[in-house]
Design an enzyme around this catalytic site. Structure first.
Site, PDB file in Angstrom:
ATOM      1  N   SER A 154      23.315  21.095 -15.162  1.00  0.00           N
ATOM      2  CA  SER A 154      22.317  22.083 -15.640  1.00  0.00           C
ATOM      3  C   SER A 154      22.985  22.802 -16.560  1.00  0.00           C
ATOM      4  CB  SER A 154      22.424  23.170 -14.574  1.00  0.00           C
ATOM      5  OG  SER A 154      21.888  24.657 -14.721  1.00  0.00           O
ATOM      6  N   TYR A 167      26.687  28.976  -8.967  1.00  0.00           N
ATOM      7  CA  TYR A 167      26.090  27.827  -9.471  1.00  0.00           C
ATOM      8  C   TYR A 167      26.587  27.169 -10.719  1.00  0.00           C
ATOM      9  CZ  TYR A 167      21.765  24.833 -10.723  1.00  0.00           C
ATOM     10  OH  TYR A 167      21.145  23.942 -11.239  1.00  0.00           O
TER      11      TYR A 167
END
Length: 273
Positions: A154, A167
């Protein structure tokens, strides 16, 4: 986009293969000629995804954090096809409790939530690499085919984004693991087992829909900020990851290993001014 049939005769498995991004990647691999195993926890969603794919798609209901389940899924593919050529680790996501909410501090986040998001993203990548990767290692010097592992990271791994502390840190670990495994495999097997990653920018999926869009589908304040900081001025769509994935899985990238390819509309290149 690779020509149709570029991966003809290969066998691929996509973890998180029933999700918005994972199913698009599974569909792309199938269109390129691969037999695709769709691996995810929900048997119903796995079955629906496989039915939509058709062809040689295989249902692999399994939890990426459960080694025995992963081993059964691997054995299912080996019994049917005798090989595994491509592993795409698309399983992952955020955990709401590991996200800093309005009026909350990082110092208030529960340890269990942070461990859960690390398990899902990091160990949910490491364990499939161990289980399926063991079946992908070349056994015979005469076997010159090139197999490929592609992890999904990501942009949050490289850029500090507010709120998503767990995350972002977990995806940073995924990228570090990708580079380590790429070097180890290259030193052992040359270009016959490569490991790379894709780092998507902002794509609307189940895990972030509520952060980016309101109930009517309009941009939230955070969604507007994201679009303003994306030079392409929009979110990505799952199909826009396809060409990068197919390139990394094809012989066209045999000299490419240990890289993280951003697909982010320029978000990572923009300083905000």
């Amino acid at each position: 986009m690779q020509p149709k049939g570029e991966l003809e005769g290969t066998v691929a498995v996509v973890t998180g293969g029933s999700g918005a991004l994972g199913s698009a990647l599974a569909r792309a691999l199938g269109s390129a000629g691969a037999a695709v195993g769709v691996l995810a926890r929900d048997p119903g969603r796995v079955a629906a995804t496989v039915a939509a794919l058709g062809g040689d798609a295989v249902e692999l209901p399994a939890d990426v954090l459960d080694r025995p389940q992963l081993e059964r899924a691997r054995d299912t593919l080996l019994e049917r096809f005798g090989r595994v050529d491509v592993l795409v680790n698309a399983a992952g996501g955020n955990v709401p409790e590991a996200t800093v909410g309005e009026g909350q501090s990082f110092f208030d986040l529960p340890e269990d939530a942070l461990r859960k998001v690390f398990d899902l993203n990091l160990f949910g990548t490491v364990l499939p690499c161990q289980v399926f990767g063991a079946a992908m290692t070349p056994r015979d010097p005469s076997d010159t085919s090139s197999r490929s592992i592609v992890n999904v990271s990501s942009l949050a791994a490289d850029r500090a984004l507010t709120r998503v502390v767990g995350y972002g840190a977990a995806k940073s670990a995924v990228e570090g693991f990708t580079r380590w495994l790429a070097v180890d495999c290259a030193r052992r097997f040359g270009d016959r087992l490569r490991v790379n990653a894709i780092a998507p920018g902002f794509f609307v999926a189940d895990q972030n829909r509520g952060l980016l869009l309101d109930a009517s589908g309009e941009l939230t304040a955070r969604g507007r900020t994201v679009v303003e900081h994306t030079p392409a001025s929009r979110f990505g769509t799952p199909d826009e990851l396809v060409s990068t994935l197919l390139w990394l899985c094809s012989p066209a990238s045999r000299f490419v290993t240990g890289v993280v390819v951003p697909v982010d509309g320029g978000f990572g290149a923009f300083g905000g001014v």
